[in-house]
Design an enzyme around this catalytic site. Sequence first.
Site, PDB file in Angstrom:
ATOM      1  N   GLU A 123      -6.911 -11.753   0.541  1.00 20.67           N
ATOM      2  CA  GLU A 123      -8.092 -10.631   0.217  1.00 20.67           C
ATOM      3  C   GLU A 123      -7.718 -11.258  -1.307  1.00 20.67           C
ATOM      4  OE1 GLU A 123      -9.070  -8.082   0.810  1.00 20.67           O
ATOM      5  OE2 GLU A 123      -8.544  -7.587   3.052  1.00 20.67           O
ATOM      6  N   HIS A 146      -0.247  -5.934  -1.944  1.00 16.93           N
ATOM      7  CA  HIS A 146      -0.726  -4.575  -1.106  1.00 16.93           C
ATOM      8  C   HIS A 146      -0.140  -5.223   0.890  1.00 16.93           C
ATOM      9  CE1 HIS A 146      -4.180  -3.871   2.124  1.00 16.93           C
ATOM     10  NE2 HIS A 146      -4.071  -4.883   3.001  1.00 16.93           N
ATOM     11  N   HIS A 148       0.704  -2.319   4.329  1.00 12.38           N
ATOM     12  CA  HIS A 148       0.467  -0.815   5.277  1.00 12.38           C
ATOM     13  C   HIS A 148       1.421  -0.629   5.315  1.00 12.38           C
ATOM     14  CE1 HIS A 148      -2.306  -4.487   6.446  1.00 12.38           C
ATOM     15  NE2 HIS A 148      -2.959  -4.309   5.811  1.00 12.38           N
ATOM     16  N   GLU A 176       9.591  14.240  -8.403  1.00 12.09           N
ATOM     17  CA  GLU A 176       9.298  13.055  -9.030  1.00 12.09           C
ATOM     18  C   GLU A 176       7.923  12.089  -8.818  1.00 12.09           C
ATOM     19  OE1 GLU A 176      11.641   9.683  -8.584  1.00 12.09           O
ATOM     20  OE2 GLU A 176      10.506   9.399  -5.159  1.00 12.09           O
ATOM     21  N   HIS A 217      -6.041   1.577   6.595  1.00  9.00           N
ATOM     22  CA  HIS A 217      -5.592   0.320   6.256  1.00  9.00           C
ATOM     23  C   HIS A 217      -4.826   0.743   5.675  1.00  9.00           C
ATOM     24  CE1 HIS A 217      -7.372  -4.106   5.218  1.00  9.00           C
ATOM     25  NE2 HIS A 217      -5.768  -3.987   5.170  1.00  9.00           N
TER      26      HIS A 217
END
Length: 288
Positions: A123, A146, A148, A176, A217
Amino acid sequence: MKKNILEAPFVKEICRLASNMYRLGWDERNGGNISYLLDEAEVGEYLDLDKPLRVIPNSGVHPTGFDASPLAGKIFLVTGTGRYFKNVEYDPETNLGIVRICQDGKSSEVLWGYKGGGRPSSEFPAHMMSHMARLKVDPKQRIVIHCHPSNILAMTYVHDLDEAKFSHTLWEMSTECIVVFPEGVGVLPWMLCGTDEIGVATAKKMEDFRIVLWTNHGIYGAGDDVDEAFGLIETVEKAATIYNLIGGREIKNTISEENFLELIKQFSLEKVVNYSFFNNPEYRALKK
Ligand code: 2HA
Ligand code: ZN
């Protein structure tokens, strides 16, 4: 005499981050990736910046048309493609690497790491495009993460993907939330990962949001430092956990729009908030 890179605060910080993310269940197998913009002078205390180990293309899974030249000369610590977050702290030199973006914007010099011939994350284009977008709105921007996380992933299966609606639901799941991400979250539909296309779409969202969801994803989070980006993802994942714990049960008490406005006043969110949700007729209609 250069200092030991394994003792560098930025390497240790990313090792701790990867382990924390793994233990939170956000990064199964080789899932997830991190890119961290480093300070050249600081890196120079540890590495000879005139002696790159090798030059590699800036591609993701496929050859890329992506032009990273706006980042030329910048140095990033990036997790390796195919590498497991659970292993990063035990072997940083194999699982991480430090790269400097070349002037042509098409390749990078490896300054350290990716031992045994590794490469940056699949990525990488999405990360670099996200840095470019965030740096335009926030010159202090340094990290893109990034991963999952299970609950936010589950939520993308069952929730309307409209950004105003998605953000509003997350804000309702804990007081919050609106304080931590007053701009809401960006949402992308399912797209093929590891491509320039998902990178371009993510970066476009990053002009307005520090959090971008990839439907079915995972999540992208950006920030000025590790704590900010990690804390953002943590807060979103916590909100999604509450959402899933509520499940289909009837909600009897929630945070009202009047409550949100009180929070905005209390925390002076008007200084940083993108008020578009509140002024957006679609958002207003939701609350009728
Ligand atoms: O495998 O998370 O999106 C790394 C990823 C790709
Ligand atoms: Zn992923």
